[in-house]
Enzyme design. Structure first.
Site, short mmCIF file in Angstrom:
data_model
loop_
_atom_site.label_atom_id
_atom_site.label_comp_id
_atom_site.label_asym_id
_atom_site.label_seq_id
_atom_site.Cartn_x
_atom_site.Cartn_y
_atom_site.Cartn_z
CG ASN A 253 -1.81 1.14 1.35
OD1 ASN A 253 -1.80 2.03 0.50
ND2 ASN A 253 -2.61 1.17 2.39
NE ARG B 133 -6.23 1.38 0.39
CZ ARG B 133 -6.22 2.55 1.00
NH1 ARG B 133 -5.09 3.07 1.43
NH2 ARG B 133 -7.34 3.22 1.17
CG HIS C 138 -12.94 3.28 3.92
ND1 HIS C 138 -13.58 4.28 4.62
CD2 HIS C 138 -11.61 3.50 4.11
CE1 HIS C 138 -12.69 5.07 5.19
NE2 HIS C 138 -11.48 4.62 4.88
CG HIS D 58 -13.70 1.65 7.79
ND1 HIS D 58 -12.92 0.53 7.58
CD2 HIS D 58 -12.83 2.67 7.99
CE1 HIS D 58 -11.65 0.86 7.68
NE2 HIS D 58 -11.56 2.15 7.91
NE ARG E 132 -10.01 12.10 4.76
CZ ARG E 132 -9.99 10.81 4.39
NH1 ARG E 132 -10.85 10.36 3.50
NH2 ARG E 132 -9.11 9.99 4.92
NE ARG F 258 -5.72 5.99 20.67
CZ ARG F 258 -4.84 5.30 19.98
NH1 ARG F 258 -4.40 4.17 20.45
NH2 ARG F 258 -4.35 5.74 18.85
N GLY G 35 -10.32 1.57 13.70
CA GLY G 35 -9.72 1.85 15.00
C GLY G 35 -10.73 2.33 16.04
N GLY H 134 -14.27 2.17 15.67
CA GLY H 134 -15.41 1.23 15.72
C GLY H 134 -15.07 -0.03 16.48
CD GLU I 236 -8.74 -1.35 4.92
OE1 GLU I 236 -8.26 -0.95 6.00
OE2 GLU I 236 -9.10 -0.59 4.01
P1 AMP Z 1 -7.47 3.62 12.08
O1 AMP Z 1 -7.37 4.72 11.06
O2 AMP Z 1 -8.46 2.56 11.71
O3 AMP Z 1 -6.14 3.07 12.52
O4 AMP Z 1 -8.08 4.30 13.41
C1 AMP Z 1 -7.45 5.37 14.05
C2 AMP Z 1 -8.42 5.99 15.06
O5 AMP Z 1 -8.82 4.99 16.02
C3 AMP Z 1 -7.81 7.13 15.87
O6 AMP Z 1 -8.74 8.21 15.93
C4 AMP Z 1 -7.64 6.51 17.24
O7 AMP Z 1 -7.73 7.47 18.25
C5 AMP Z 1 -8.84 5.59 17.30
N1 AMP Z 1 -8.72 4.62 18.39
C6 AMP Z 1 -7.83 3.64 18.55
N2 AMP Z 1 -8.02 3.03 19.75
C7 AMP Z 1 -9.05 3.67 20.37
C8 AMP Z 1 -9.73 3.53 21.62
N3 AMP Z 1 -9.39 2.60 22.49
N4 AMP Z 1 -10.76 4.37 21.89
C9 AMP Z 1 -11.12 5.32 21.01
N5 AMP Z 1 -10.52 5.51 19.81
C10 AMP Z 1 -9.51 4.70 19.50
#
Ligand code: AMP
Length: 405
Positions: A9, A83, A171, A198, A231, A275, A321, A323, A375
């Protein structure tokens, strides 16, 4: 590792890679980042789970790929799966041929940040490994089953017929994997009506009927739809003329603001990371609390809107992340959808361990599941299918030629 596929990717200054075994149970993965700069490095996990960190000063995409492949060559990857964010109107994964590479190039105006980086990676791997079959797996392909009333904008027809202005959706690899895996867990593999959310740094929703995407929240570009890390998601399109007339902003400044300075970051004026916002909100930061509320409300609105594409709703899958990890966001979002009959089990929602799949509803109403996305695994699977299909077709043509001779 037995037969394996290397998944690549390529971003503008990074390359994510994963070597995925045939049954997708073993992984070696990593990330080459800061490419083209003195800080270029590779970080990853090697066979047996050991950590790898390698400094590769000033390495470009080709050099980084050369090093990655050299380190993995003893695993004998059978194929490479790339990808690719935008495949235009291509409906499925494709073996990379000069014609398909040209189609990816033609889709560049629709994904100006992503497709050029993918092409750099494709060009490098084609030169370095001409003997390996290489496949492009498109984020847009899964959504090519949307009906025209879902993918057309209410704009002058010539913009669609002559300039391909329509909704594509993104996605797709994640929505396809999660809906397939989730419906399998629910005992109705690729059957019925499902919604997927997602939720990561980029977020989107999708409505899936009998295994096919019937609508999704992202559109011509990945900016449309729900609130994301940086975004904006949906805004009144007149914001462009408003900002131009009143603040003298040009189109590039507005585009940058909508893509990189908005969303959770813009609302909270603090962070794009969920977070951080949850922590700040717990400590009384009102902007962070509002960013979370807007995120959940807009997400619920998007899911409600997409339900129009489904004859019935069997359930909802959370992934990405946010969800997969945040019980709070799942609970808040569902609280805005009481009229859909969702019946979240607070205990199951709160106790679901991170990164695990599981059902979190209390039994009555549509099902609610958390399904961690995969993915890379999906790209490897599609790559394998394309390569096997091509090999079978080549064998068949050979046999037919022999029969004629
Ligand atoms: P991704 O792009 O799928 O890797 O997701 C990244 C997002 O997931 C970021 O906003 C992180 O803060 C969020 N994330 C990861 N772990 C947690 C958690 N335990 N609680 C809330 N958000 C999280």
């Amino acid at each position: 590792m037995s037969t394996s596929v290397l998944v690549i990717n390529c971003g503008s200054s990074s390359i994510k890679y994963a070597l995925v075994s045939e049954r997708r149970e073993d992984r070696i993965f990593g990330l080459a980042e800061n490419l083209g700069s003195a800080e270029a490095r590779i970080k990853g996990i090697t066979t047996g789970g050991a950590e790898l960190e390698l400094s590769i000063p000033n390495a470009d995409h080709e050099k980084a790929l050369e090093i990655i492949l050299e380190r993995l060559s003893h695993h004998n990857p059978q194929a490479i799966g790339h990808r690719v964010v935008h495949g235009g109107t291509l409906t499925k994964a494709e073996l990379l041929t000069p014609e398909i590479i040209e189609r990816i190039r033609e889709a560049t105006p629709l994904a100006p940040l992503h497709n050029p980086a993918h092409l750099v990676g494709i060009d490098a791997t084609m030169r370095l490994f001409p003997q390996l079959p290489q496949v492009a797996v498109f984020d847009t392909a899964f959504h090519q089953t949307m009906p025209s009333h879902a993918y057309r904008y209410a704009l002058p027809k010539f913009l669609y017929t002559m300039h391909n202005v329509r909704r594509y959706g993104f996605h797709g690899t994640s929505h396809a994997y999660v809906s397939e895996r989730g419906s399998e867990l629910a005992g109705s593999f690729k059957q019925g009506g499902w919604l997927t959310a997602h939720l990561g740094n980029g977020s989107s929703t999708c409505a899936i009927w009998n295994g096919q995407s019937v609508d999704t929240s992202m559109g011509l570009t990945p900016l449309e739809g729900v609130v994301m890390g940086t975004r904006s998601g949906d805004v009144d399109p007149s914001i462009h003329s408003f900002l131009a007339s009143n603040l003298g902003w040009d189109i590039y400044k507005i585009d940058k603001m909508l893509n990189s300075q908005s969303g959770l970051l813009g609302l909270s004026d603090l962070s794009n990371d969920m977070r951080t916002l949850i922590e700040a909100s717990d400590q009384g930061n009102e902007d962070a609390a509002l960013a979370i509320e807007v995120f959940c409300y807009r997400l619920a609105k998007s899911l409600a809107a997409l339900s129009c594409g489904l004859p019935r709703i069997d359930g909802l899958f959370f992934t990405g992340g946010i969800g997969e990890n945040s019980a709070l966001i799942r609970e808040k979002t569902l609280a805005y959808l009481p009229h859909f009959g969702f019946n979240l089990s607070k205990d199951k929602n709160d106790s679901l361990k991170r990164g695990t799949e599981g059902r979190i509803d209390a039994g009555a109403g549509p099902q609610i599941w958390v399904v961690p996305t995969d993915e890379e695994g999906r790209i490897a699977k599609e790559t394998q299918h394309v390569v096997e299909h091509e090999a079978a077709s080549a064998k068949k043509s050979e046999a037919e030629e022999e029969a004629v001779a």
